[in-house]
Design an enzyme around this catalytic site. Structure first.
Site, PDB file in Angstrom:
ATOM      1  N   ASP A  83       0.860  -1.182   0.000  1.00 51.25           N
ATOM      2  CA  ASP A  83       0.000   0.000   0.000  1.00 51.25           C
ATOM      3  C   ASP A  83       0.893   1.227   0.000  1.00 51.25           C
ATOM      4  OD1 ASP A  83      -2.295  -1.428  -0.224  1.00 51.25           O
ATOM      5  OD2 ASP A  83      -3.100  -0.933   1.749  1.00 51.25           O
ATOM      6  N   TYR A  86      -1.749   5.740  -1.782  1.00 57.31           N
ATOM      7  CA  TYR A  86      -3.200   5.806  -1.541  1.00 57.31           C
ATOM      8  C   TYR A  86      -3.834   6.871  -2.418  1.00 57.31           C
ATOM      9  CZ  TYR A  86      -2.755   2.862   2.591  1.00 57.31           C
ATOM     10  OH  TYR A  86      -2.547   1.806   3.424  1.00 57.31           O
ATOM     11  N   ASN A 121      -3.091  -4.050  -1.775  1.00 60.42           N
ATOM     12  CA  ASN A 121      -4.357  -4.001  -2.491  1.00 60.42           C
ATOM     13  C   ASN A 121      -4.651  -2.614  -3.049  1.00 60.42           C
ATOM     14  OD1 ASN A 121      -4.627  -3.887   0.541  1.00 60.42           O
ATOM     15  ND2 ASN A 121      -6.636  -3.046   0.009  1.00 60.42           N
ATOM     16  N   HIS A 224      -8.321  -5.712   9.699  1.00 60.48           N
ATOM     17  CA  HIS A 224      -8.585  -6.722   8.679  1.00 60.48           C
ATOM     18  C   HIS A 224      -8.535  -8.133   9.242  1.00 60.48           C
ATOM     19  CE1 HIS A 224      -7.229  -3.367   5.934  1.00 60.48           C
ATOM     20  NE2 HIS A 224      -8.383  -3.718   5.400  1.00 60.48           N
ATOM     21  N   HIS A 250      -0.862  -4.031   5.749  1.00 62.21           N
ATOM     22  CA  HIS A 250      -2.312  -4.159   5.569  1.00 62.21           C
ATOM     23  C   HIS A 250      -3.085  -3.655   6.779  1.00 62.21           C
ATOM     24  CE1 HIS A 250      -5.758  -5.266   3.281  1.00 62.21           C
ATOM     25  NE2 HIS A 250      -6.104  -6.306   4.026  1.00 62.21           N
ATOM     26  N   ASP A 251      -2.867  -4.218   7.954  1.00 64.50           N
ATOM     27  CA  ASP A 251      -3.444  -3.627   9.156  1.00 64.50           C
ATOM     28  C   ASP A 251      -2.570  -2.466   9.597  1.00 64.50           C
ATOM     29  OD1 ASP A 251      -5.805  -4.931   9.549  1.00 64.50           O
ATOM     30  OD2 ASP A 251      -4.963  -6.513  10.802  1.00 64.50           O
ATOM     31  N   HIS A 252      -3.213  -1.308   9.843  1.00 64.36           N
ATOM     32  CA  HIS A 252      -2.480  -0.073  10.114  1.00 64.36           C
ATOM     33  C   HIS A 252      -2.111  -0.001  11.593  1.00 64.36           C
ATOM     34  CE1 HIS A 252      -4.408   1.990   6.344  1.00 64.36           C
ATOM     35  NE2 HIS A 252      -3.868   0.812   6.083  1.00 64.36           N
TER      36      HIS A 252
END
Length: 332
Positions: A83, A86, A121, A224, A250-252
């Site tokens: 990621d 953004y 993603n 997530h 993915h998980d922030h």
């Protein structure tokens, strides 16, 4: 400017990368990066994920502290867990977002080292091939990005895995989002080949340490949570090949989970910018070693026998640190 010794190391690593990239016998690109020429074979690097927001959501503040810590531990490179841009990746090779979210943000001299990136993603919602293009390396020579690759750093091999195509909902229920699947379809064939290549490469590896890097979580108490497709298809391969760490974004958040089923340590470093405060799921207390729902990053310093890992927050304060001994296969 990069100081003399650091610049030489960077250029040596980059030249080796340019010379030694080859598709070999699989789809996994093979790269090399030397350990420090200090006689001890040491290696240090930072890990950051989920960052590219033009400096917003404390991205610039995290970048500043990364520069401080990078100089302190004398890093060899940076790993990005994906990621990278953004909300929807890059629109093309000339998208100003590349400079505005990467080059213009990570400006510290200590961060002028290779950046090894995986795709997330959000990156797949844009022009994926733009991030893979050599044109970006002409804009900023630090940028190194493939779908999946192997980085041989002598004492450790890193296996970068393209995890986004594993997730069913991006194909079956993308909602308003459009994903760029060029180079992935037919999906079943792509994933089958990728899993075979990863398994084969792990089996063939003679490195003292094996670290797998992907964007998506395998074990996580974050927003997530668990990525069931990776648990089903990728995790058995990682366990069978006795890897040491699985590192993701993915998980922030920042997170350290051990496994009661194997020796794998699961590391989330997805705090490069926007975080989700208070968003945490319940998890087995015997596995959950650390969870922080804020911004930050990870540093890793390694020898052949020991790895020291430290999580830092947006102010550069140490949040959690631990060591892994290769002889004992035990985390302290």
């Amino acid at each position: 400017m990069v100081k003399g010794g650091h610049r030489l190391l960077f250029l040596v690593g980059l030249s080796l990368w340019l010379c030694l990239v080859s598709p070999a016998t699989s789809e996994l690109q093979r790269l090399q990066h030397p350990t420090k020429p200090d006689g001890d074979g040491t290696l240090s690097f930072l890990v950051v994920g989920d960052w590219g927001r033009e400096g917003n959501y404390n991205q610039s503040e995290v970048a500043s502290q990364m520069g401080v810590i990078a100089e302190k531990v004398d890093i060899d490179f940076v790993i990005s867990t994906g990621d990278n841009f953004y909300e929807n990746g890059l629109t093309g090779e000339d998208d100003p977002e590349f400079l505005e979210s990467f080059t213009d943000i990570y400006t510290a001299p200590s961060l002028q080292k290779p950046w090894y990136n995986v795709l997330g993603n959000h990156d797949y919602r844009g022009d994926v091939e733009a991030q893979l293009s050599p044109a970006l390396r002409k804009k900023d020579s630090r940028w190194i990005c493939f779908r999946s690759s192997i980085l041989n750093a002598e004492i450790v091999e890193f296996f970068f895995v393209d995890t986004t195509p594993f997730v069913d909902k991006y194909f079956t229920d993308p909602g308003e989002h459009k994903y760029d699947w060029k180079g992935v379809e037919p999906r079943d064939e792509y994933l089958s080949n990728l899993l075979k290549d990863v398994d084969s490469a792990l089996k063939e590896s003679s490195a003292k340490w094996k670290i797998v890097v992907g964007h998506h979580t395998i074990k996580s108490a974050g927003h997530h949570g668990v990525t069931v497709e990776l648990v089903e298809h990728l995790l058995p391969i990682l366990e069978a090949n006795h890897i040491d760490l699985y590192v993701n974004g993915h998980d922030h958040c920042l997170e350290h989970i051990t496994s009661t089923d194997s020796e794998i340590q699961f590391i989330t470093s997805g705090g490069g910018s926007k975080a989700w405060r208070g968003d945490i799921r319940s998890w087995k207390p015997e596995e959950m070693k650390f969870y922080y729902d804020g911004q930050g990053f990870l540093s890793v310093s390694m020898t052949g026998d020991r790895a020291d890992l430290v999580f830092y927050d947006v102010f550069g304060q140490v949040l959690h640190e631990w060591s892994i001994s290769k002889q004992l296969h035990d985390a302290a």
